[in-house]
Design a protein around this motif. Structure first.
Motif: not given
Length: 848
Positions: A513-531
């Motif tokens: 999901x994170x990789x696909x979202x980064x590609x779809x929105x043309x982002x340099x990076x996406x990170x999912x963090x808890x604290x």
């Protein structure tokens, strides 16, 4: 010659009574004076069926030699020579022996029909070509004999021979379908209650669909356009807007008012596929339609009202539900009657429901978009070409000017406007059209070197010239906008498809999901963090990047790369800079990420709680067993040894031998009990050692009989000589068979041997241990495999009630199963099912 009529008796499974019904119908026809012959019938050894054949003329079968084996088939030539009025032909989908006149029996039937002979035949639902894969999924048994749907649907009459699943199982258990030696395997495999229920539903649905097709054909042949309201069919029109849920629920309530009502949701998309819809909302509405028991359909049509009405008529709809227009009064006044009015005008006898909703006429007329769909770079290039090519073209036209060149001058400037429109879109083209119009007026239209126009027709021509340039630019801009929309729609569809199915795909769901979202929105990076803990990451995320909350503990950090984050602390909650469409898709991604996190947390909780619960149950059972069941053999052994050591009692040799035997028996019982307790503990802890390899079942059964000391008068073996080897641990399999067989011998009445039967089914091998004892009540079957549970009386040799619990654990540890079934005629049958050697492991085994 008049073609014969075909009557088909359709059944959900073998044994429902198709052949019996066919013969009864043949006898009734003969009683009515019809000339009836039995062309071919398969009684399968059923006495009641064979009795119905008596008294009917039977055409002898043809003998066909194949590889030295004599086979009998329908004698087509003999039946054609006999030329009866009606021929009874059993098993419509049967494959003829090689060398026959036709490959399939349904082809023989077709020739009989062409000869003017009426045919009455039988077929099961699993032999219909379109349902073959579905039946294989349900039963696990492939069917190689099929009849094409078109051939079957061409029958003049199709009747369902129905029998309740439990009634069919009762017939099977009584020996009215298969011989006694095949009953047990059939009941536990193909004729399971769930299988029969699914096959029956499949047959009913197929026949209902055939009735609908016949009704449509009749209406088409008789030019009947008005729907016949045999049952309510409610069509709900979905636009992908927020009103869809309201419309679906209203449509479901309308359909539920009548028995058998159907709900059909339909979305009409333009031929270009670029309708302004919300893919996320449409996907949610599709899921809701299925939850409400309806079906979703998508049709393509440029004229939405016409496509909607045509779909409703094609489905024989009686009700059509549409939403109240979302257009404001100003837009309605400018654009005329909307979809609702047009649908009502063309719907005819279909009732149209226009449902009010929260979004109806809720917005003002939006201002038109003035920004082009082209990139800024292309628009700037268009302005540059206007500045450069305009003067160059003017210089060339002035140099080549003649008194009659005005028309060519106008066309040259028109070409310049078209070229710049193709490159830069609307605004550069408008500027070029305006400047070139002024240039034409100033340099080429008399009086020259002025901006005045002496002839009104010249002024009209200049105006039309500017309008033409603007129209060309608008077309180019629209094409570019639609191209961008198409690319975006494709990207959104891919993203939604990935997101929609991602939660159930295992441990890599979050990463995907994170990789696909980064590609779809043309982002340099996406990170999912808890604290401070990073759960998943794709690309590079700089400190202070904007983030979106997923739940109370978790956020998504989104980094657009070159664009610097706003001045805010790293813990500030900020929404990334995305447009409305991106925000919509981002919301879908966030929702799925939250669902994936919930799924992982619940799975971890379940994994943590499960062993604790099982351990607690085992601990409680162990304490109960130690306090009760171990006391008896321990007391007996202690008493016997104490008596032997006592000097106060003078024991005879016989008494001493009896006490020694009691002590030996009690100590052996204690050894077995402790061994079982240790095995159960290993099973519960998941540390049972299993060495699986190809194993011959016969080589395990015989030593098990020797261990129990069971002779031929106690156990009857019915072993399949062609049985393939299984994947098993020989030592564990032997313990399973010993435990199960010991229980069967204990339960079986004197003089009635226990039967041990082996058979192969699909990729499984089954060992069936059949006793004819008192059996086990249905409400107590589940207790058979609960540790420390016993049924019946106990004695000094009775164990802790671990035998079957251990046996099931051993079977599952080898990738197999152990389950109980009722023995026909009374008793209990224990079925040990193991995977054939070389067969692919099932889903559960793969997961383990």
């Amino acid at each position: 010659m008049t073609r014969g009529r075909l009557r088909v008796l359709l059944g959900a499974a073998p044994g429902v009574g198709k052949t019996y019904a066919m013969l009864e119908a043949g006898r009734d026809l003969r009683a009515d004076g019809r000339d009836v012959v039995v062309a071919v019938v398969e009684t399968h050894g059923r006495a009641a069926t064979a009795a119905l054949v008596e008294g009917l003329e039977v055409v002898p079968r043809a003998r066909v030699e194949h590889r030295g084996v004599a086979l009998t088939e329908l004698d087509l030539a003999a039946v054609l020579a006999r030329r009866p009025e009606v021929a009874l032909v059993d098993e419509y989908a049967h494959t003829n022996a090689p060398g026959s006149r036709h490959d399939k029996r349904w082809q023989d039937v077709a020739e009989l029909l062409d000869a003017g002979i009426d045919v009455l035949t039988t077929v099961n639902i699993q032999h219909i070509a379109s349902l073959n894969d579905v039946v294989r999924t349900i039963t696990g048994v492939p069917q190689r004999e099929t009849v094409p749907d078109a051939v079957l649907r061409s029958a003049d009459q199709i009747e369902l021979v129905d029998l309740a699943p439990q009634s069919l199982r009762d017939r099977l258990a009584e020996g009215n379908v298969y011989p006694a030696e095949r009953v047990d395997a059939a009941l536990s495999n193909y004729f399971r209650l769930g299988n029969l229920t699914a096959l029956r539903e499949l047959a009913l649905l197929w026949l209902a669909d055939e009735v609908d097709s016949a009704l449509r054909s009749y209406r088409a042949e008789h030019a009947i356009e008005a729907p016949w309201e045999a049952r309510e069919r409610v069509v709900v029109a979905l636009t992908g807007g927020p009103e869809g849920e309201t419309l679906l629920r209203r449509g479901a309530r309308i359909a539920a008012r009548s028995a058998g009502g159907e709900l059909l949701a339909v979305h009409v998309s333009a031929q270009t596929g670029l309708r302004d819809t919300d893919p996320g909302a449409l996907a949610a509405q599709t899921a809701l339609a299925e939850q409400l028991g309806g079906t979703y359909h998508q049709v393509v049509g440029e004229d939405v009202p016409t496509a909607l009405v045509e779909f409703a008529r094609g489905q024989d709809a009686t009700q059509l539900v549409i939403g109240l227009s979302r257009r404001g009064w100003l837009k309605a006044a400018l654009t005329g009657p909307g979809i609702g009015a047009t649908v009502i005008r063309h719907a005819g006898p279909i009732d149209v429901h226009i449902v009010n909703h929260a979004a109806a006429a809720g917005g003002r007329l939006p201002l038109p978009r003035v920004s082009g769909a082209l990139t800024v770079r292309r628009r700037l290039l268009g302005f540059a070409l206007c500045v450069v090519l305009g003067p160059l073209l003017t210089w060339w036209l002035v140099a080549a000017r003649t008194p009659d060149s005005l028309a060519s001058d106008v066309l040259a400037y028109q070409l310049l406007v078209v070229v710049i429109a193709l490159v830069g879109g609307l605004w550069p083209a408008l500027l070029t059209a305006l400047l070139s119009g002024l240039t034409l007026n100033y340099l080429f239209v008399a009086p020259t070197h002025t901006v005045t126009v002496s002839e009104p027709v010249h002024a009209l021509a200049l105006a039309l010239y500017v309008v033409n340039g603007a129209l060309v630019a608008a077309v180019v801009d629209l094409a570019a906008r639609r191209t961008r929309a198409a690319h975006r729609a494709r990207a959104e569809s891919e993203l939604l498809a990935t997101v929609a199915g991602g939660v159930l795909r295992g441990q890599d769901t979050l990463g995907a999901l994170i990789e696909r979202a980064r590609e779809a929105f043309g982002l340099a990076g996406v990170r999912l963090r808890s604290g401070d803990e990073v759960l998943a990451e794709s690309g590079t995320v700089r400190p202070g990047s904007p983030h979106v909350p997923v739940d109370e503990q978790t956020v998504l950090d989104l980094d657009r790369g070159a664009r610097q984050p706003r001045d805010a602390g790293p813990d500030a909650t900020r929404v990334p800079e995305v447009d409305g469409a991106d925000n919509r898709l981002l919301g879908v991604v966030v929702a799925q990420v939250a669902a994936a996190l919930d799924h992982q947390r619940l799975s971890r909780t379940a994994d943590a709680i499960g062993p604790l619960r099982e351990t607690d149950q085992v601990r409680s059972a162990l304490l109960s067993a130690v306090s009760h069941d171990l006391r008896r053999p321990l007391t007996a052994a202690t008493t016997a040894v104490g008596s032997l050591r006592s000097r106060d009692v003078d024991l005879s040799p016989a008494d001493r031998d009896e006490l020694l035997a009691t002590a030996d028996e009690s100590l052996a019982t204690l050894t077995g009990l402790v061994t079982d307790l240790l095995d159960v503990s290993r099973l519960q802890a998941g540390v049972l050692g299993v060495s699986v390899r190809p194993t011959d079942v016969d080589e395990v059964i015989l030593p098990a009989l020797d261990e129990l000391g069971a002779g031929p008068d106690e156990v009857r073996l019915e072993l399949d000589p062609a049985l393939p080897p299984v994947q098993a641990d020989p030592a564990l399999l032997r313990r399973v068979i010993v435990n199960v067989l010991a229980n069967a011998l204990h339960a079986s009445p004197p003089g009635v041997p226990v039967r041990v039967r082996t058979s192969a089914f699909a990729d499984r091998v089954e060992v069936r241990v059949v006793d004819h004892g008192p059996g086990v009540p249905a409400d107590r079957l589940a207790d058979l495999f609960v540790p420390f549970q016993r049924l019946g009386d106990t004695d000094n040799a009775t164990g802790l009630g671990l035998g079957l619990a251990l046996s099931r654990g051993f079977a599952e540890g080898m990738g197999g199963t152990l389950g109980p079934e009722d023995t026909p005629g009374g008793g209990l049958t224990m079925v040990i099912a193991l995977r054939q050697a070389g067969a692919a492991p099932g889903p559960r085994e793969s997961a383990e």
